[in-house]
Design an enzyme around this catalytic site. Sequence first.
Site, PDB file in Angstrom:
ATOM      1  N   CYS A   8       0.862  -1.192   0.000  1.00 32.64           N
ATOM      2  CA  CYS A   8       0.000   0.000   0.000  1.00 32.64           C
ATOM      3  C   CYS A   8       0.889   1.230   0.000  1.00 32.64           C
ATOM      4  CB  CYS A   8      -1.004  -0.021   1.148  1.00 32.64           C
ATOM      5  SG  CYS A   8      -0.298   0.076   2.800  1.00 32.64           S
ATOM      6  N   ASN A  11       2.111   1.621   4.423  1.00 31.27           N
ATOM      7  CA  ASN A  11       2.394   0.360   5.153  1.00 31.27           C
ATOM      8  C   ASN A  11       2.068   0.464   6.652  1.00 31.27           C
ATOM      9  OD1 ASN A  11       5.190  -1.879   5.833  1.00 31.27           O
ATOM     10  ND2 ASN A  11       3.134  -2.431   5.230  1.00 31.27           N
ATOM     11  N   CYS A  13      -1.657   1.055   7.412  1.00 38.04           N
ATOM     12  CA  CYS A  13      -3.102   0.788   7.513  1.00 38.04           C
ATOM     13  C   CYS A  13      -3.513  -0.482   6.774  1.00 38.04           C
ATOM     14  CB  CYS A  13      -3.909   1.970   6.964  1.00 38.04           C
ATOM     15  SG  CYS A  13      -3.643   3.530   7.850  1.00 38.04           S
ATOM     16  N   ARG A  14      -3.526  -0.440   5.455  1.00 37.87           N
ATOM     17  CA  ARG A  14      -4.139  -1.519   4.677  1.00 37.87           C
ATOM     18  C   ARG A  14      -3.255  -2.744   4.497  1.00 37.87           C
ATOM     19  NH1 ARG A  14      -5.349   2.167  -0.324  1.00 37.87           N
ATOM     20  NH2 ARG A  14      -3.356   2.952   0.462  1.00 37.87           N
ATOM     21  N   SER A  15      -2.015  -2.551   4.029  1.00 40.12           N
ATOM     22  CA  SER A  15      -1.204  -3.755   3.762  1.00 40.12           C
ATOM     23  C   SER A  15      -0.800  -4.505   5.029  1.00 40.12           C
ATOM     24  CB  SER A  15       0.000  -3.454   2.852  1.00 40.12           C
ATOM     25  OG  SER A  15       0.891  -2.549   3.415  1.00 40.12           O
ATOM     26  N   ASP A 124      -8.472   4.046   1.266  1.00 39.31           N
ATOM     27  CA  ASP A 124      -7.435   4.308   2.262  1.00 39.31           C
ATOM     28  C   ASP A 124      -8.045   4.851   3.562  1.00 39.31           C
ATOM     29  OD1 ASP A 124      -5.191   4.948   3.675  1.00 39.31           O
ATOM     30  OD2 ASP A 124      -4.121   5.736   1.928  1.00 39.31           O
TER      31      ASP A 124
END
Length: 155
Positions: A8, A11, A13-15, A124
């Site tokens: 993401c 690195n 939040c999402r990944s 995001d």
Amino acid sequence: MIRVLFLCLGNICRSPMAEAVFRKMVKDEGLDDKIEIDSAGLGGWHVGERPHRGTLEVLNKHGVDHAGIRARQFTKQDIQAFDYIVAMDEDNMSGLARLGVKKGPRVFKLLDLVPDERDSDVPDPYYTGNFDLVYELVHKGCAVLLKKIKEEYNL
Ligand code: 4NP
């Protein structure tokens, strides 16, 4: 080892959420000796940091372990080192393209695997604040990703 990298922007939040969720799924199926999982960000602003509080909260809520996860920046070495690079949104895909990495059988957006969500981005939560939606989408995508890898490697 089959190596999977979630990507993401930051690195945090999402990944890292995808890394933790996928690690649990892989472990639950007893495949953790065959599939190695990591995550990285295209940007370097948060290198060394633990995941965002919203990511930690949603993982805790769902009983998903996140010990040891720290942000790192994507490097050119990662392109060769991983069998799958799984991005969260179109902006990540543009970032990869700038580094010479094109979309293909081993480089794609997570939600491209989910028929109902094809072409969509994992929004995001650093900006939207909606970590629950990210969990839902990441969980859906990871389930299909695991099925795909199992098929491709006869696991
Ligand atoms: P992520 O969210 O890509 O899901 O980790 C972001 C985190 C931090 C920033 C952007 C996105 N940032 O600009 O610092």
